[in-house]
Design an enzyme around this catalytic site. Structure first.
Site, PDB file in Angstrom:
ATOM      1  CG  HIS A 268      -2.073   0.844   1.266  1.00 49.79           C
ATOM      2  ND1 HIS A 268      -2.433   1.653   0.224  1.00 49.79           N
ATOM      3  CD2 HIS A 268      -2.966   1.127   2.271  1.00 49.79           C
ATOM      4  CE1 HIS A 268      -3.484   2.388   0.568  1.00 49.79           C
ATOM      5  NE2 HIS A 268      -3.823   2.087   1.811  1.00 49.79           N
ATOM      6  CG  HIS A 307      -4.164   0.697  -8.193  1.00 51.13           C
ATOM      7  ND1 HIS A 307      -5.501   0.653  -7.894  1.00 51.13           N
ATOM      8  CD2 HIS A 307      -3.596   1.546  -7.309  1.00 51.13           C
ATOM      9  CE1 HIS A 307      -5.725   1.449  -6.872  1.00 51.13           C
ATOM     10  NE2 HIS A 307      -4.598   2.003  -6.488  1.00 51.13           N
ATOM     11  CG  ASP A 363       3.078   4.594  -3.756  1.00 51.30           C
ATOM     12  OD1 ASP A 363       3.106   5.761  -3.326  1.00 51.30           O
ATOM     13  OD2 ASP A 363       2.374   3.699  -3.275  1.00 51.30           O
TER      14      ASP A 363
HETATM   15  N1  ACO Z   1       4.912  -6.801 -10.493  1.00 53.19           N
HETATM   16  C1  ACO Z   1       4.818  -7.989 -11.145  1.00 53.19           C
HETATM   17  N2  ACO Z   1       3.667  -8.663 -11.301  1.00 53.19           N
HETATM   18  C2  ACO Z   1       2.559  -8.104 -10.760  1.00 53.19           C
HETATM   19  C3  ACO Z   1       2.596  -6.868 -10.069  1.00 53.19           C
HETATM   20  C4  ACO Z   1       3.819  -6.215  -9.955  1.00 53.19           C
HETATM   21  N3  ACO Z   1       3.911  -5.047  -9.325  1.00 53.19           N
HETATM   22  N4  ACO Z   1       1.343  -6.574  -9.640  1.00 53.19           N
HETATM   23  C5  ACO Z   1       0.562  -7.570 -10.057  1.00 53.19           C
HETATM   24  N5  ACO Z   1       1.284  -8.506 -10.730  1.00 53.19           N
HETATM   25  C6  ACO Z   1       0.805  -9.721 -11.368  1.00 53.19           C
HETATM   26  C7  ACO Z   1       0.444 -10.776 -10.333  1.00 53.19           C
HETATM   27  O1  ACO Z   1       1.548 -11.606 -10.056  1.00 53.19           O
HETATM   28  C8  ACO Z   1      -0.675 -11.498 -11.041  1.00 53.19           C
HETATM   29  O2  ACO Z   1      -0.095 -12.325 -12.030  1.00 53.19           O
HETATM   30  P1  ACO Z   1      -0.709 -13.793 -12.334  1.00 53.19           P
HETATM   31  O3  ACO Z   1      -2.085 -13.517 -12.866  1.00 53.19           O
HETATM   32  O4  ACO Z   1       0.243 -14.414 -13.293  1.00 53.19           O
HETATM   33  O5  ACO Z   1      -0.759 -14.510 -11.010  1.00 53.19           O
HETATM   34  C9  ACO Z   1      -1.420 -10.406 -11.783  1.00 53.19           C
HETATM   35  O6  ACO Z   1      -0.428  -9.389 -12.022  1.00 53.19           O
HETATM   36  C10 ACO Z   1      -2.593  -9.835 -11.019  1.00 53.19           C
HETATM   37  O7  ACO Z   1      -2.098  -9.311  -9.785  1.00 53.19           O
HETATM   38  P2  ACO Z   1      -2.840  -9.410  -8.394  1.00 53.19           P
HETATM   39  O8  ACO Z   1      -1.826  -9.705  -7.333  1.00 53.19           O
HETATM   40  O9  ACO Z   1      -4.027 -10.332  -8.496  1.00 53.19           O
HETATM   41  O10 ACO Z   1      -3.380  -7.948  -8.250  1.00 53.19           O
HETATM   42  P3  ACO Z   1      -3.977  -7.294  -6.937  1.00 53.19           P
HETATM   43  O11 ACO Z   1      -5.084  -6.418  -7.374  1.00 53.19           O
HETATM   44  O12 ACO Z   1      -4.270  -8.311  -5.894  1.00 53.19           O
HETATM   45  O13 ACO Z   1      -2.734  -6.439  -6.385  1.00 53.19           O
HETATM   46  C11 ACO Z   1      -1.261  -4.673  -5.937  1.00 53.19           C
HETATM   47  C12 ACO Z   1      -2.627  -5.077  -6.523  1.00 53.19           C
HETATM   48  C13 ACO Z   1      -1.164  -5.154  -4.466  1.00 53.19           C
HETATM   49  C14 ACO Z   1      -1.143  -3.157  -5.964  1.00 53.19           C
HETATM   50  C15 ACO Z   1      -0.145  -5.331  -6.786  1.00 53.19           C
HETATM   51  O14 ACO Z   1      -0.228  -4.875  -8.127  1.00 53.19           O
HETATM   52  C16 ACO Z   1       1.236  -5.066  -6.226  1.00 53.19           C
HETATM   53  O15 ACO Z   1       1.671  -5.780  -5.331  1.00 53.19           O
HETATM   54  N6  ACO Z   1       1.959  -4.016  -6.737  1.00 53.19           N
HETATM   55  C17 ACO Z   1       3.246  -3.663  -6.228  1.00 53.19           C
HETATM   56  C18 ACO Z   1       3.100  -2.880  -4.922  1.00 53.19           C
HETATM   57  C19 ACO Z   1       2.591  -1.475  -5.166  1.00 53.19           C
HETATM   58  O16 ACO Z   1       3.084  -0.749  -6.019  1.00 53.19           O
HETATM   59  N7  ACO Z   1       1.621  -1.071  -4.339  1.00 53.19           N
HETATM   60  C20 ACO Z   1       1.063   0.286  -4.376  1.00 53.19           C
HETATM   61  C21 ACO Z   1      -0.357   0.271  -4.826  1.00 53.19           C
HETATM   62  S1  ACO Z   1      -0.944   1.924  -4.971  1.00 53.19           S
HETATM   63  C22 ACO Z   1      -1.225   2.414  -3.411  1.00 53.19           C
HETATM   64  O17 ACO Z   1      -1.532   1.667  -2.537  1.00 53.19           O
HETATM   65  C23 ACO Z   1      -1.101   3.769  -3.106  1.00 53.19           C
END
Ligand code: ACO
Length: 437
Positions: A268, A307, A363
């Site tokens: 987050h 996201h 971010d």
């Molecule tokens: N890098 C690589 N792969 C990713 C990333 C990433 N940053 N984010 C998602 N994916 C992939 C997942 O592995 C998944 O792949 P799969 O279908 O092969 O298993 C697919 O994309 C879908 O991702 P989910 O994890 O289901 O997406 P979710 O909605 O649960 O997660 C989140 C969203 C937590 C923001 C995620 O994208 C993440 O961890 N990002 C990195 C951390 C980040 O930047 N957080 C800030 C968010 S903005 C904020 O809070 C202000």
């Protein structure tokens, strides 16, 4: 038959039900009438992480994640970032309308009068270890404020709610700046109330021996823009923590401390800190392709990408990228920017990211600006928490007067053992061996 309804047949019983649809949703509790027999609790919906469950009706923030749209109370984020100030935006979030000149002047005056904290709070902060993470200090000191304002528990009283709202918006920057000063071993700087909101914050952060600290106007405005962009984001992890904790009718200091704790996590608000650590680890533009391969292999995540709601470019990231350019003109270019730009370029062309609709989020670039302002990475989530205070409070205030609000209490699907008898400890090994045999 009404058209705004859903007809469902329960194939376990053959019975058909008609569920009303309002505002594009069915009520999960309407499923409870679907039972296999009279003793059945009724059908539930299972939705870990609330992927498709609306928990509130809200009029505060609108997001269209597929089209990359973000609006506060109907106003596009781009217009607010261009024309508003953080305190005006906070007023908008809290009260629902933009203020008149008189209302804004009174609001700014009242917030400004609440910037000081009790001296005991200062002593409390001084008690942290020299290397305490500033976010841990912020979370703890916000919670501690509840002990200074016991009246804050009177959450049913509208006037009390508003006083505590103003206090929190005013005092969080003071606590945040002091957490930073502590981490540097510098003396804490008291608020300077003839400065603006961000100017005063920068003064509390950076003033040393000079009698008066006046920030560069470009940096002051850049911070104002960052604060506007971070002010609210509807029902994210920390906002729903704020509402959930607030639903127990605890005081807003305790609830906001919990919301800040939720923000701290690297998935987050802690992501901006994680992005900078990642860029530093990559170290050189030439190492970017290899890092992207590690991401695609599932070894690491590309922090600042992806996201839950945006499946398009995060509109805040676009504005932040422009803000970064204005900041770097004053501070000099952050060398990590080239790595970030190359990462973004490769990721936006790569099938892995394209097919998963992974774009830079808010971010990805904010940390580069904070670093250019001279902040250590530990301060990044704190910089997020300062403006989000207004959003958390707007969400909390809306929840408190919502006639449908009850204490948040999700259900579970119990999959554990059925009833079984307690086994005295001396007999457990024998019982275990018998069950394996
Ligand atoms: N890098 C690589 N792969 C990713 C990333 C990433 N940053 N984010 C998602 N994916 C992939 C997942 O592995 C998944 O792949 P799969 O279908 O092969 O298993 C697919 O994309 C879908 O991702 P989910 O994890 O289901 O997406 P979710 O909605 O649960 O997660 C989140 C969203 C937590 C923001 C995620 O994208 C993440 O961890 N990002 C990195 C951390 C980040 O930047 N957080 C800030 C968010 S903005 C904020 O809070 C202000």
């Amino acid at each position: 038959m009404a058209t705004d309804s859903l007809t469902v047949t329960d194939n376990r019983t053959g019975q058909t039900y008609e569920l009303p649809i309002a505002d594009g949703a069915i009520r999960a509790t309407d499923l409870r009438q679907m039972k296999v027999d009279a003793d059945d609790f009724g059908l539930m919906s299972y939705d870990p992480a609330f992927l498709n469950t609306a928990s509130v009706r809200s009029t505060i923030t609108y997001i269209d994640g597929d089209r990359g749209i973000l609006r506060y109370r109907g106003y596009p984020i781009e217009q607010l970032a261009e024309e508003s100030t953080y305190l005006e935006t906070a007023y908008l979030l809290i009260f629902g309308e933009l203020p008149t000149e008189g209302q804004l002047a009174a609001w700014v005056d009242e917030i400004t009068r609440h910037t000081f904290v009790h001296e005991n709070v200062k002593r409390l902060m001084e008690a942290f270890r020299y290397d305490a993470h500033p976010m841990g200090m912020l979370i703890s000191s916000v919670a501690a404020l509840s002990t200074f304002y016991p009246d804050a528990l009177r959450i049913d009283d509208a006037e009390t709610r508003m006083i505590e709202t103003k206090r929190l918006i005013a005092k969080v920057p003071t606590l945040a700046a002091w957490a930073y000063r502590h981490s540097r071993g510098f003396p804490y700087v008291y608020p300077q109330n003839d400065l603006g909101f961000t100017g005063n914050f920068l003064s509390m952060m950076f003033r040393m021996a000079e009698p008066r600290y006046v920030a560069d106007p470009v940096l002051e405005r850049a911070l104002e823009v960052l604060f506007i962009l971070h002010a609210d984001h509807e029902q994210n992890c920390s906002a729903s923590a704020m509402r959930s904790i607030g639903s127990s009718h605890v005081d807003p200091y305790s609830a906001l401390s919990g919301a800040a704790a939720a923000l701290y996590g690297p998935l987050h608000g802690g992501a901006n800190e994680a992005v900078l650590r990642m860029l530093a680890e990559i170290g050189d533009v030439r190492h970017v392709p290899a890092y992207v391969e590690r991401v695609k292999g599932g070894e690491v995540k590309l922090m600042g990408f992806g996201h839950r709601v945006y499946k398009n470019y995060d509109p805040r990231a676009r504005i932040i990228k422009q803000t970064a350019d204005s900041v770097f003109e004053v501070t000099g270019r952050n060398p990590l920017l080239d790595i970030a730009l190359e990462l973004e370029r490769i990721a936006l062309e790569d099938e892995y990211f394209v097919s998963r609709k992974l774009y830079p989020n808010v971010d990805f670039y904010s940390g580069l600006i904070y670093q250019a302002l001279g902040l250590p990475v530990g301060m990044f989530p704190v910089m997020f928490a300062i403006p989000r205070t207004a959003g958390w409070l707007a969400q909390w205030l809306e929840g408190i007067v919502d006639p449908e609000q009850k204490i948040a209490r999700p259900r579970q699907l119990y999959l554990g053992s059925d009833e079984r008898d307690y086994v005295p400890i001396e007999r457990r090994a024998a019982v275990e061996a018998a069950s394996v045999a």
